[in-house]
Motif scaffolding. Structure first.
Motif, PDB file in Angstrom:
ATOM      1  N   LYS A 396       0.834  -1.209   0.000  1.00 12.82           N
ATOM      2  CA  LYS A 396       0.000   0.000   0.000  1.00 12.82           C
ATOM      3  C   LYS A 396       0.865   1.255   0.000  1.00 12.82           C
ATOM      4  O   LYS A 396       1.829   1.350   0.755  1.00 12.82           O
ATOM      5  CB  LYS A 396      -0.926   0.010   1.219  1.00 12.82           C
ATOM      6  N   THR A 398       0.408   5.256   0.599  1.00 13.11           N
ATOM      7  CA  THR A 398      -0.533   6.225   1.171  1.00 13.11           C
ATOM      8  C   THR A 398      -0.031   7.632   0.930  1.00 13.11           C
ATOM      9  O   THR A 398       1.126   7.961   1.214  1.00 13.11           O
ATOM     10  CB  THR A 398      -0.704   6.001   2.682  1.00 13.11           C
ATOM     11  N   GLU A 400      -0.828  11.453   2.065  1.00 18.36           N
ATOM     12  CA  GLU A 400      -1.520  12.300   3.030  1.00 18.36           C
ATOM     13  C   GLU A 400      -1.487  13.747   2.559  1.00 18.36           C
ATOM     14  O   GLU A 400      -0.433  14.248   2.159  1.00 18.36           O
ATOM     15  CB  GLU A 400      -0.860  12.206   4.407  1.00 18.36           C
ATOM     16  N   VAL A 412      -5.181   5.940  -0.657  1.00 21.01           N
ATOM     17  CA  VAL A 412      -4.338   4.739  -0.683  1.00 21.01           C
ATOM     18  C   VAL A 412      -4.456   4.054  -2.035  1.00 21.01           C
ATOM     19  O   VAL A 412      -5.546   3.966  -2.613  1.00 21.01           O
ATOM     20  CB  VAL A 412      -4.739   3.756   0.441  1.00 21.01           C
TER      21      VAL A 412
END
Length: 480
Positions: A396, A398, A400, A412
């Motif tokens: 994964k 991610t 932000e 994600v």
């Protein structure tokens, strides 16, 4: 003449003997009891007006008892003072406290007077507000002080131009009310021997509550939803809104990609059942749900998150005198790769974190993954580039989104890296060899055909010669 003066003196003395107590209908009032010697053994009797039987009493042997057929909500406190809650109109008269200790007795008299604040109807935001504290005339002149709602000071800080609030004796006026002025207003009376009475009234201001200008979200799951907030700032029944002149209400949507394309999503249906109804002809725009409104909540609930919900949502209530509106922008964060999410070893991968438009400089992104730091691009922080992926890069990723040191949302993307199958490379080699062999044959065939054509051309060429025939003695050219 002398008798009149005596009666007047007795009446004045009687009034002075009565202690003035102010109270508001529906409120709470306490009539204090004076302590006496041997207070533990005291008999306390509270009488209403000229009644000969007590409304409520305290007996050292049998405890506290109420009189028969009394309609007063009376009770005794721990010190046997009389408390009336709630106060009724019938309670505004003389009250007597008679105490007995052995052969000694004492009596004290009180007189209840009205303090009222006429209730005002719901006020539209921006309108004029006037409140009055009406004090019934008595032998004392109370000092009147107004206490505004608790949130007024804090709420006023958000307004550049503050409404003018004037206090004049028993009156208070507000030039242009805001939602900050809604709540409980208190009229405090100070009088007599440090006596204090408070009367209250609740002011309801018709306005829409404040909420964030922008909502940041992302589609983490296929079932991800978002709610677009909108509500009334005060707990006002729909019947009151109708009386104030409510005409209509709606939710509309303007896509960020096309600011000129504005469409209505929901319309307000006002009747025995108040509800949001879906407007027909809204294909291709956010899929909203109609619902019944049971309170002041006007929000859109359970809106499926996708890229097409990016835009500005407008909640509005239209009255005869004013239209109230609130705008909310919805931003959807997305992480994507042009090649999808499945790659083979050795391929290059670019991951892009975007809101669907160019971001301003105050937005920052933070990438979270096991090896993100080694691929971080300082020139294009919204893009994560992996030149040559390996199996260890599966997992994964991610992204932000941050603004002013505050995390707004995150998105994600799961990458799956696989080894390239051996048979694929073998097939590629075979195909390449076959194609090369075919090309070689073609070249050879072309060369052979050209060589044959040249030979045929040479053989077909006609030859002539000149000779003499001694028999015929003829001259000329003959084909040989």
């Amino acid at each position: 003449m002398m008798l009149c003066w005596i009666l007047i003196s007795l009446f004045v003395g009687f009034l002075k003997a009565q202690e003035v107590i102010y109270a508001q209908v529906g409120g709470i009032v306490t009539l204090p009891r004076d302590k006496v010697e041997k207070d533990v053994s005291v008999y306390v009797n509270w009488f209403r007006g000229s009644d000969t039987s007590p409304t409520i009493m305290r007996n050292p042997q049998s405890g506290i008892q109420k009189g028969k057929d009394t309609k007063t909500y009376a009770s005794l406190l721990d010190d046997y003072s009389l408390q009336i809650s709630p106060v009724q109109d019938s309670d505004f008269e003389i009250w007597r406290c008679v105490q007995h200790v052995l052969a000694l007795s004492s009596e004290k008299t009180y007189k209840l007077y009205h303090v009222t604040i006429p209730k005002v109807p719901a006020v539209m935001v921006g309108a004029f507000l006037s409140l009055e504290c009406k004090v019934e005339s008595s032998s004392v002149v109370p000092k009147v002080t107004w206490i505004p709602p608790e949130n007024l000071k804090t709420c006023n800080e958000i307004y550049e131009t503050k409404p003018v609030v004037k206090y004049t004796n028993e009156k208070v006026t507000v030039s242009s009310v805001s939602r900050c002025h809604s709540g409980v207003w208190t009229c405090k009376l100070e009088y007599g021997n440090k006596r204090e009475t408070k009367a209250t009234t609740t002011v309801s201001v018709i306005d829409l509550s404040p909420f964030p200008d922008t909502i940041y979200t992302s589609s983490l799951f296929s079932s991800s939803t978002v709610s677009i907030p909108c509500s009334l700032s005060s707990m006002i029944p729909w019947s009151v809104l109708n009386e104030t002149g409510l005409v209509s209400g709606s939710w509309s949507f303007t896509p960020l990609s096309d600011p000129k394309s504005r469409k209505t999503l929901l319309s307000l249906s006002v009747g025995p059942v108040v509800r949001w109804d879906i407007v027909k002809g809204t294909d291709g725009i956010p899929s909203v749900e109609g619902r019944e409104l049971k309170n002041q909540d006007l929000s859109i609930h359970n809106l499926p998150v996708s890229e097409k919900v990016r835009g500005v949502y407008t909640c509005s209530l239209t009255f005869k005198s004013k239209t109230l509106t609130r705008n909310v922008k919805v931003e959807v964060l997305k992480v994507f790769s042009p090649g999808g999410s499945r790659f083979f070893e050795g391929q290059s991968v670019n991951l892009t974190c975007t809101l669907g438009h160019q971001n301003t400089s105050d937005f920052k992104v933070k990438w979270n993954c096991s090896s993100c730091s080694s691929f971080y691009n300082h020139l294009h922080p919204f893009t994560l580039s992996i030149p040559e992926v390996k199996l260890k890069h599966s997992g994964k990723y991610t992204c932000e989104l941050w603004k002013n040191e505050k995390k707004l949302t995150f998105a994600v993307l799961s990458l799956k890296i696989e080894k390239a199958p051996v048979d694929i490379w073998l097939l590629v080699a075979i195909i390449g060899g076959v194609v090369g062999f075919i090309l070689l044959l073609v070249v050879i065939i072309i060369c052979i055909r050209r060589h044959r054509q040249m030979m045929m051309y040479r053989r077909r060429k006609t030859k002539f010669c000149c000779c003499k025939n001694p028999q015929q003695n003829q001259k000329g050219f003959y084909k040989t």
